[in-house]
Design an enzyme around this catalytic site. Sequence first.
Site, PDB file in Angstrom:
ATOM      1  N   HIS A  99       8.010   1.805  -9.481  1.00 50.49           N
ATOM      2  CA  HIS A  99       9.106   1.276  -8.666  1.00 50.49           C
ATOM      3  C   HIS A  99      10.355   1.992  -9.166  1.00 50.49           C
ATOM      4  CE1 HIS A  99      12.304  -1.272  -7.325  1.00 50.49           C
ATOM      5  NE2 HIS A  99      12.467  -1.885  -8.476  1.00 50.49           N
ATOM      6  N   TYR A 120      16.889  -2.516  -2.517  1.00 51.24           N
ATOM      7  CA  TYR A 120      17.821  -3.587  -2.863  1.00 51.24           C
ATOM      8  C   TYR A 120      19.013  -3.012  -3.603  1.00 51.24           C
ATOM      9  CZ  TYR A 120      15.555  -3.438  -7.489  1.00 51.24           C
ATOM     10  OH  TYR A 120      15.057  -3.040  -8.697  1.00 51.24           O
ATOM     11  N   VAL A 163       1.735 -10.479 -12.291  1.00 49.19           N
ATOM     12  CA  VAL A 163       2.691 -11.576 -12.081  1.00 49.19           C
ATOM     13  C   VAL A 163       4.087 -11.010 -12.310  1.00 49.19           C
ATOM     14  CG1 VAL A 163       3.434 -13.811 -12.936  1.00 49.19           C
ATOM     15  CG2 VAL A 163       0.996 -13.246 -12.888  1.00 49.19           C
ATOM     16  N   ASP A 212     -15.219 -26.301   1.046  1.00 52.35           N
ATOM     17  CA  ASP A 212     -16.105 -27.018   1.957  1.00 52.35           C
ATOM     18  C   ASP A 212     -17.177 -26.043   2.407  1.00 52.35           C
ATOM     19  OD1 ASP A 212     -14.287 -25.542   3.627  1.00 52.35           O
ATOM     20  OD2 ASP A 212     -14.957 -26.747   5.329  1.00 52.35           O
TER      21      ASP A 212
END
Lengths: 331, 256, 838
Positions: free
Chosen positions: C224, C255, C355, C546
């Site tokens: 980044h 940004y 994270v 389920d």
Amino acid sequence: MILVFVEQDQGRAERSSLEAISAARRIASAAGSAEPVAAVLIGPGATMAAAGLADYGVSEAHVVEDEALSAYAPAAWGRTVAQLAASLAPSIVLAAGTDRGHEVLAYAAALSDAPMAANCLEVRPGSPFEVTRQRWGGSLLEEAALDAAAGPGTARFLTVAEHAFQPEPASESSPLAVHPFVPTLSEPDLRVRVVSKVAPEVGKVSLADARVVVGGGRGVGGAEAFSELEELARLLHGAVGVSRVVTSAGWRPHSQQVGQTGTRIAPDIYIACGISGAIQHIVGCKAAKSILVINTDREAPIMSRAAYAVIGDLHAVVPAISAEIRRRQAS
Amino acid sequence: MNVLVCVKRVPETGGRVSLTSDERDIDTRYLGFTVSPHEECAAEEAVRLIEANGGSSTVLTLGPEAASDQLRAAMAIGIDRAILLETDGQDWDPVATAAAIADAIRVEAAAGVSYDLILFGNEAADSGDFQVAIRVALALGLPCISGVKSLDVRDGMASARRESGGGWEVFEVPLPAVVSVREGINLPRYPSVPGRLRAKKKEIERSVPMARPSGPTKLRLRLPAETEGKVEILGSGADAAPAVVDLLERIGVLAR
Amino acid sequence: MSWLPDRARVVVIGAGIVGNSMAYHLARQGWRDIVLVDKGALPNPGGSTGHASNFIFTTDHSKEMTAFTLDSVRQYKELGVFTESGGIEVARTPARMEEFKRRLASAHSWAIEAELISPERIKELVPYIEPSILLGGFYTPGVGVVDSLRAGTLMREAATETGALTVSALTETTGIDVVDGRVAAVHTDRGTIQTETVVIACGIWSPRIARMAGASIPLTPAVHQMISVGPVPAFADTVGEITFPIVRDMDTNMYERQHGGDLEVGSYAHRAILMSPDDIPSIAESAQSPSELPFTDDDFDLQMEQALELVPEILRDERVGVRYAINGLLSLTPDGMPILGETPEVKGLWSVAAVWIKEAPGIAKTVAEWMTHGTPEIDPHASDIARFYDHHRTAAHVDARSAEGFNKTYGIVHPMEQWDSNRNVRLSPIHIRQRELDAVFFEAAGWERPFWYGANERLLAEYGDRVMPRAAEWESRWWSPIINAEHLAMRDRVAMVDLAAFAIFDVSGPGAVAYLQGLVVNQVDVKVGRVVYTPLLNEAGGIVADLTIIRLAHDRFRVVTGGGMGMRDKKWFSDHLPADGSVQIHDQTSALYTLGVWGPRARDLVQSVTTADLSATAFPFGTARTVDIGGVRTLMSRISYVGELGWEIYAPMEEGLRLWDILWAAGQPFGVIAAGIGVYATTGRLEKGYRAHGNELELDFNLVEAGMGRPTVKDADFVGKTAYLAQRASPPDTILSTLTLDDPTSSSGVRRYMLGREPITTPDGEFLVDARGRRSYVTSAGSAPSVGKHVLMAYLPPAYAVEGTKLAVEYFGERYPVTVAVVGSSPIFDPENARIRA
């Protein structure tokens, strides 16, 4: 013969040049030959300084006290060394790895059409002629071959790294022959010379020569906080040194920078406060006899170089040391 | 006035240097590149001189194509032109480097570009040869002042100061001259965003220098032996002060 | 130099924001003898935390991610390291402005204060911005920055003070011992620590550490880029780190934020620059830190120009210099979510990886709860490390998807958006037929599944407007009216549905009955041949899964669950296996093919190729039998997720193509069509009110709220029974309901159809909040072509969960009227379930 360019100031040879002489003797003895070590000294006081070299095993000294060369003139000094080398035909021309040593030898080598290897630590004469020299200010070593470009019999031009050798008096003082030498100079050789000098501030201890250096790094935190370090340095008759971070931030002048691109120091003790220990800084202080680290981080890289450490905030520790010194001096 | 500044692309090393497996180079896989700190200041000095005196500044390097990054970095802070003496990336010895730079300056002169001042760093950060500026000056018949930390140019004269034993030595030479500078002569500026963008768009003039190896030949590199001693903890916080002062007395730097 | 214990209850590896938060929360959960190690120095050991820009935008379309983030902000505030600056996401394009309306809806669903603002208002808040290139902004006043290093220090200190934690920096992990599938020890360069629990909180190094134990954490370090410019004259008089709102220039993936006297400009727009974890330099080798690599300015060129457009006043200033520029490494995962939980490979080895700063403390709290008692407050299912199949763990997959996802960091991502890279990983045995039928493939768990079949376009003419055509581009994207046509054809005739993606495990052994009885809610000690649909709970009564279970023999059961959650369900089953070895689980996913045949003519179709008696009496709903179809021996299970007569038919994977071909040929006289997952998972399911895990079913809701409470509870004990009984004892705080869209017409006259996650409000726009503070939002949405309505499912507070109640749904900035059609589980189509039982 090994010819050493010896720097002198007012009749006294510089310590770094004595180191270079010791290096020359070692090279000579390691080679097994009984090569004599000769010296060349330039400027007022040259003869007087030469006299002291007998103790260091120098057998002949060539002194240049030409009026034209009384002020330091690098090109002229370099030509002088080159001319002397041409007439004496030494196997090696050596100088200390100082400002002047590098400069004079660079001229001498260039004028002799020879290469120069700077900041050597080891010299292995022979064929090939090999040296181990410092790169990156000493954080990396290079083994290099110094070919005799101009054919056999040409001198190799080398400087030896400062602090790499101890000045070692010879076991017995040998007779010293002192010869005056008069170089042939032309006007361009004298274009560059010291036209004036600015003396050091009175009472100011030079960083390079200080027996105690109090160092400050990023951990000091700002320009104002250096007063604590200055106070301690004053009490110890020492100097303040800083890391590159500090000068880049504009907290302190560059003249106080210790490191690869700043000053190399060799104090009895270096008190490193809030300095983490980047490699560029370490190469500037590794000649210190001992390092005392004051740091909150007991894992800081500089710890591995330290003999002593105090774990704690320098802003608490440094004033406390100053107070303790004042207390003992008062008592 | 015209100022030429010569720079060298070097890796930006970290806490520890690693070598390539053939031990001939630094392992630069993870490293960025920069110019030597002295040369960064030389480039800044060139920009300031042109800002003050008018004229044009040029940056020159001898190195691989990738060294155009360093030329652009110099142009980003305000250098006007850039010249790349393009090599295959192998190290050049100081003798060959100086010869190539002198050749290039002669070529410039033949094309009508003469330099009043040729700036170098005092020594390259990596090879530390301490001689390229002097050899270039000798080749061109110019005076050379080394290790300069203060430079004043006026009326065709350069007045330069360098540190000596805590004081200063002052030199004065007529221009044209060669000056090698030291970090500390100025605090180099950071490139501005417009500066970087301008530098991106500028042309780099290229030529291929003639290789004449003749200096020390690099055989191999090695790392100095680490001497990791045992550290004696004198204490924590201000309470450690007496122990520190005891130590200072013991090693004799504090007379009682 | 630090003292390293030789034994620990848990070793946390990594002292970035994640490891520090883990140590802190484990201590708060009562853990003692915690050891935190890091190979770097403190407080900044050199990972991604050290160079993070540290700002937190709270709104994400993901409920799970937003919950982690909001909890993290709460914790940072408690620690006193949060500076609220506000944040503005700005739009340069109309599409982005539309996205902001959708974002506002998500903010409303997750109870975040936010508003859309004009360029003029942006300029007021951020005076150095150039408003003329902007169309507007999404302003979140609660956005801010944290001091993540300080937060880490405070958390370490807090845990150390209680005596729970020992910290050892400059301690490199060199190996992890695993004995009998369980962590036994951690080796470091300062000694070995015996421990049964290890937390890998190593960010970009996590894959390397996991591999030491033979486990896999599929993430990749990626670059980044960030630059910092200064000194900015406009910031000269400001005090502190930040006074102006952070700006996210969404359309350029960048940004800009004040950082003291400097402006930081970061980018997610450059090409994805990935790195192997093995290639990260050591601390000593790094010029700055291992995660701060040399800046590659070519990659930043375009961004620089774009940043100049947005903040010209600062960046055009020649006095403002680029003081710092790095290629910072951060962690990317193939699906963009963190990697949390115990690794499926090694017991006691926990991953807390990928994270970022904004979600770390919230995630650490969740994982610490999970490690301590297994019942975290926030449902981490989308981040569960157990979600990965083996192919997900390959470098090829990780790199391809991470690279593709990187540029979507600020993207406008459609909820149904499909990946481009690394497709065609798992192919159904009938894949060749699907291609012949011009299938449009969506991916699930690596499987290529037809979402609809182009060949069914001919049905559009047959059904005309009943296919509920869509005019708006957004909800037409990743959708086709053919889905609804297939749905109607299924309801009219019969459809074949490829279900190869099902995850299937056979559970067997003498302890199988007792084991399953103790794990699932519904009675599974049933006759052989019975099929049971059942949810699974955790101890707190939260819904974990389920699925359906078929009793194959007295000691053998088949568990069938969705592909997406299959591996996670498998881990849940494995974790609960009795230690005595009396039960085994065999994963049959790759061995068994599943084909669904449903519709009024399903019996006629299958009966035409078998001699078995398929009549309602012989083969009633909820049973399974071995049936030979042509020459294929199958297991047919009479259940349905689409509310029709029919079967799931299981056959050996290699005979799947033959089975399909036999049924397809036989089906021609009955008008059989191939129907895609669009019918199976949305339209058919929604008309029948069937709940889906991850939408309606998650830890946040219980069975009573979901309308899935049964009149009786079996005698046997099962996981979560106590909690379930308690839930049944008091009225629910919220009730899952089905709503119908009364009028889809927008103010500009376009019919709009919600896709899910939109907030439900009163007709005049008041948000619905239940007694536990949960807001009502759409859990699932889609067409119900048989009833001609667009339907929404949502949990509603009891006061509103009344059939006929008029409410509204917020969609792209407008409110649309809806009516509560059904409260609880009865379907809006065929409420008597006559079709299923036919």
